[in-house]
Design an enzyme around this catalytic site. Sequence first.
Site, PDB file in Angstrom:
ATOM      1  N   LEU A  15       0.860  -1.192   0.000  1.00  0.00           N
ATOM      2  CA  LEU A  15       0.000   0.000   0.000  1.00  0.00           C
ATOM      3  C   LEU A  15       0.890   1.235   0.000  1.00  0.00           C
ATOM      4  O   LEU A  15       1.808   1.323   0.811  1.00  0.00           O
ATOM      5  CB  LEU A  15      -0.903   0.026   1.239  1.00  0.00           C
ATOM      6  CG  LEU A  15      -1.956  -1.082   1.373  1.00  0.00           C
ATOM      7  CD1 LEU A  15      -2.607  -1.013   2.745  1.00  0.00           C
ATOM      8  CD2 LEU A  15      -3.002  -0.969   0.284  1.00  0.00           C
ATOM      9  N   HIS A  16       0.614   2.155  -0.917  1.00  0.00           N
ATOM     10  CA  HIS A  16       1.412   3.388  -0.918  1.00  0.00           C
ATOM     11  C   HIS A  16       0.665   4.600  -1.469  1.00  0.00           C
ATOM     12  O   HIS A  16       1.123   5.717  -1.325  1.00  0.00           O
ATOM     13  CB  HIS A  16       2.692   3.195  -1.744  1.00  0.00           C
ATOM     14  CG  HIS A  16       2.453   3.131  -3.223  1.00  0.00           C
ATOM     15  ND1 HIS A  16       1.990   2.008  -3.858  1.00  0.00           N
ATOM     16  CD2 HIS A  16       2.601   4.071  -4.192  1.00  0.00           C
ATOM     17  CE1 HIS A  16       1.872   2.237  -5.148  1.00  0.00           C
ATOM     18  NE2 HIS A  16       2.235   3.488  -5.385  1.00  0.00           N
ATOM     19  N   ARG A  17      -0.514   4.400  -2.068  1.00  0.00           N
ATOM     20  CA  ARG A  17      -1.191   5.528  -2.705  1.00  0.00           C
ATOM     21  C   ARG A  17      -1.795   6.471  -1.667  1.00  0.00           C
ATOM     22  O   ARG A  17      -2.324   6.033  -0.654  1.00  0.00           O
ATOM     23  CB  ARG A  17      -2.270   5.039  -3.663  1.00  0.00           C
ATOM     24  CG  ARG A  17      -1.676   4.308  -4.847  1.00  0.00           C
ATOM     25  CD  ARG A  17      -2.640   4.096  -5.987  1.00  0.00           C
ATOM     26  NE  ARG A  17      -1.963   3.338  -7.040  1.00  0.00           N
ATOM     27  CZ  ARG A  17      -1.195   3.874  -7.978  1.00  0.00           C
ATOM     28  NH1 ARG A  17      -1.019   5.174  -8.012  1.00  0.00           N
ATOM     29  NH2 ARG A  17      -0.615   3.117  -8.887  1.00  0.00           N
TER      30      ARG A  17
END
Length: 363
Positions: A208-210
Site C-alpha cells: 500500500l502506498h497511494r
Amino acid sequence: MLISIIAGARPNFMKIAPIISAIENAISNGKKINYRLIHTGQHYDKKMSGDFFEQLGIPEPNANLAAGGGTQAEQTAAIMVGFEKELMANPADIVLVVGDVTSTMACAIVAQKLHVKVAHVEAGIRSGDWTMPEEINRLVTDSITNYFFTTTKIAGDNLIKTGVTDDRIFFVGNTMIDTLLKNKHQFIKPAIWDTLGLESGKYVVMTLHRPANVDEEGKLKELLQEIINNSNDLHLVFPVHPRTAKILQGLGIADPRLHMIEPLGYLEFNYLVERAKVVVTDSGGITEETTVMGVPCMTLRDNTERPETITIGTNELLGTNPNAIKPAFEKLFKGEWKEGGIPELWDGKTGERIVDALLKLQQ
C-alpha cells in the site's frame, strides 16, 4: 541512431531492462543503434533503486541526475534542469521514456523543447482519475509524444480518441512481463520465508502506498484491520514503502500475523508473490505480474489504468471502502476466485518488438 533512455523510479527499471537487452543484441548484430542510460535519481533509496539495477542486469547509468526528494514541483524542476544539461551535452535522436512517473513527464518536456523526438513506452493507459499524479504524467507525456508503444489495444484506442494517428502507435506488449518471464526461474527466497516458516498458498502479500489509502491515518488503520480480521490464520507479509512507513509509525497496529518488513529486491518480492494465496495492493504494475503468474489479486483502488488485469487477468478492483474486503476474502476462501488468462503479446518479446520498430523509424 542514439537513444537516451530515461529511468527514475522503481517501476521504470523493470520496463527498461528488456529494451536495453534488445538494443545490445541489435548492436551485436551490426545494427546502427546505441543508447545512453539516464537515471534521474527520482528513487534514491538503494532498496528502491540500486538493488534493481544489480538484480536485473541493467548497466551502470551513463549519468545520474540525483534529483530525488522534495515536493512534486521541486522534483519535476530538478529533473528538468538536470536533464536539459545532459541532453544538450549529449544530443540524442530519440528520448525514450517509460511508464508514468515524474521523470517520464519531465524528460519528455525537456526533449521536445530541445526539438528531440519522444518515444513513450506504456503509452495510452488511463485511469480517468486526475487526483493521481501518475494520470497527469500520462496525459502530459502522451500529449507531446511522437511514437507510442502500447501494452494493449485498449491503450491504442485511448490514443486514437485523442487524435493520435495509427502510424504513430505500435502495439508491442508489456516490457514488465518480459522482465518477469526472464527472471522467473531465478527468484530468490527472502529471509522472511524461513524466519516465519512460510508455506506456498498460506500467506498474503500486501503493498500500500497511494495517498488515497495511506495519507489518512484513520482510513489506513481501518483497511489494515479489515485485512487482519478477514484473512483467517494466514500470515500477512507487508513490505512497507518508505512513504507508508512514516504514517504507520503512529498507528499502533499490532497483530502476530502482520509482518511489516523493509522493501524487498525484485527477485525476492516476486518469489513471495508467486507463492502467495493472494496479493492485496494498490499498485498497478503488481496487478500485471499477478495476472501472468495466475495469483489472485485484490486492488484497493476506485479505478485502474490496467483494465485488462480485471477483464482477462486475476485482479479484482475492490475500491477503497474497507467494507469491500470481507466479501472478497470470503470469495477467495470459498475457492470461487477466477482463474484468469494472459493478455495478448504479454509473451516476453516486447523489448525486441520495440527495438525493431525503432530501427524501422530510422529507415
